[in-house]
Design an enzyme around this catalytic site. Structure first.
Site, PDB file in Angstrom:
ATOM      1  N   ASP A  82       0.826  -1.218   0.000  1.00 49.12           N
ATOM      2  CA  ASP A  82       0.000   0.000   0.000  1.00 49.12           C
ATOM      3  C   ASP A  82       0.857   1.264   0.000  1.00 49.12           C
ATOM      4  O   ASP A  82       2.055   1.233   0.327  1.00 49.12           O
ATOM      5  CB  ASP A  82      -0.939   0.014   1.208  1.00 49.12           C
ATOM      6  CG  ASP A  82      -0.195   0.057   2.545  1.00 49.12           C
ATOM      7  OD1 ASP A  82       0.802  -0.680   2.690  1.00 49.12           O
ATOM      8  OD2 ASP A  82      -0.599   0.832   3.422  1.00 49.12           O
ATOM      9  N   GLU A 143       0.043  -1.085   5.621  1.00 50.35           N
ATOM     10  CA  GLU A 143       1.133  -0.710   6.537  1.00 50.35           C
ATOM     11  C   GLU A 143       0.999   0.749   6.938  1.00 50.35           C
ATOM     12  O   GLU A 143       1.234   1.121   8.078  1.00 50.35           O
ATOM     13  CB  GLU A 143       2.490  -0.945   5.852  1.00 50.35           C
ATOM     14  CG  GLU A 143       3.697  -0.874   6.795  1.00 50.35           C
ATOM     15  CD  GLU A 143       4.280   0.526   6.952  1.00 50.35           C
ATOM     16  OE1 GLU A 143       5.108   0.737   7.848  1.00 50.35           O
ATOM     17  OE2 GLU A 143       3.897   1.441   6.189  1.00 50.35           O
TER      18      GLU A 143
HETATM   19 ZN    ZN Z   1       6.874   2.160   3.979  1.00 46.30          ZN
HETATM   20 CA    CA Z   2       5.630   4.877   4.782  1.00 47.22          CA
END
Ligand code: ZN
Ligand code: CA
Length: 381
Positions: A82, A143
């Protein structure tokens, strides 16, 4: 035999291809399918875990397993799929060896440089039929929105006890220490009243909050701890005494006792303010919620995961220094599950901004390093 070479053009093309695929957090499916196809073509067994139920992403974490041809411990390689926003319709521009966006979006080198590097390393291994351990590829989702993919990763699917996460800047560093963090949300309840007609009937929640905050040390607390109150909302109108103020903040520390102490100090300050403004039973009220955001990473400098990377770096005539970082990343979650993650840099710079850039040569360097790590790992040293 000469070292097989990383194919720079192929690395460049793959990176370009990947940054052009939109994958803002929770929308990783499209890039995941692209990656899955490539991994399968190379002979990997590819599957997704069930984390999307929890993360609300359109896909789970992608896992790919490659059988080894040497009888050594498995190793994992990881990055996140992501990106932050604005991350859609990225138009990469490559000039003088450097990738940038066109200035309207991020580039997405965070963390697509990792994805491209890992794919290139695998390609080199398989096209040259190199000796390699069992390799597990872990490409996570979400993340950037609180490590949600890693937090919900099904670790029973992972056999590796050590591996490398490519998700930082410095190509001559390996991050071994990252702080633990608490997320804090505070609600201060006062009592509403007409500000002109009957202010004495009210209890100003903003006054309570500001008094509590004014007593606190914010920012860098000591050499290993930080604290921030980042958002505040509340109030309805200038002529109403505000009865609710909501504040959100965070505390980070490499020392978990300090993390707790600093968090408690904040709480105590708000409770003290409550006492000072208290004129009725149960009013005002403080609601203080602490969420353990992520645990710390603390990898010993003499651990195998560090030594292995440093030896590889040395073989390439380079240095690799251990680094202490202030941010949390997937590595914090992996570490808390008993897995040793060495965090390597890819050269990404000014991430999370539209000025983000990366040098192709830095990606190449990291690819060489990962390849050398695999090679040494096979020799069992
Ligand atoms: Zn990263
Ligand atoms: Ca980052």
């Amino acid at each position: 035999m000469a070292n097989p070479m990383i194919n720079k053009d192929r690395l460049r093309n793959k990176f370009e291809e990947l940054v052009k695929i939109d994958s803002v957090s929770k929308h990783e499916l499209k890039i995941a399918l692209n990656l899955a196809k490539t991994l399968e073509k190379m002979g990997g067994k590819v599957f997704f875990d069930n984390s999307k139920k929890e993360t609300k992403s359109d896909c789970g974490n992608l896992i790919a397993k490659f059988r080894g041809n040497v009888d050594v411990e498995p190793i994992f390689l990881s990055g996140h799929m992501d990106t932050v926003s604005p991350g859609n319709n990225v138009n990469p521009i490559f000039e003088n060896g450097i990738f940038r966006s066109d200035g309207t979006t991020i580039l997405g080198a965070d963390d697509k440089s990792a994805l491209a590097i890992i794919l290139e390393v695998l390609k080199v291994i398989f096209e040259n039929k190199l000796r390699h351990p069992p390799i597990e590829i872990i490409f996570t989702t979400c993340e950037e929105i609180g490590l949600l993919g890693a937090k919900n990763l099904d670790f029973t699917l992972i056999n590796s006890k050590l591996g490398y996460i490519l998700d930082s800047t410095d190509t001559e560093g390996i991050a071994t220490n990252a702080p633990a963090a608490n997320k804090i949300s505070i609600k201060v309840f006062g009592k509403a009243a007409h500000a002109g007609g009957a202010p004495e009937n009210g209890i100003n929640a903003l006054s309570i909050a500001s008094k509590a905050i004014s007593r606190l040390k914010i920012g860098r607390i000591d050499h290993e701890s930080t604290c921030n109150l980042g958002t505040i909302k509340g109030g309805i109108a200038t002529n109403i005494v505000p009865d609710l103020i909501e504040i959100e903040g965070e505390v980070r520390s490499h020392d978990e006792t300090k993390l707790e102490n600093i968090t408690n100090k904040i709480k105590e300050s708000f409770l003290k303010s409550r006492e000072e403004f208290c004129n009725e039973v149960n009013i005002p009220k403080i609601e203080f919620i602490v969420e353990n955001d992520f645990p710390k990473t603390d990898i010993p400098k003499d651990s195998h995961v560090v030594k292995l990377a440093q030896k590889a770096s040395e073989n390439l005539g380079r240095k690799l220094e251990t680094k202490i970082i202030g941010g949390g990343a997937d590595a914090n979650i992996f570490f808390s599950k008993g897995i040793m993650p060495g965090v390597l840099g890819t050269g990404m710079k000014e991430v999370h901004t539209v000025n983000e850039w990366i040098r192709l040569d830095d990606m190449l360097k990291t690819a060489e390093l990962v390849l050398e790590i695999i090679k040494i790992h096979c020799s069992g040293k």
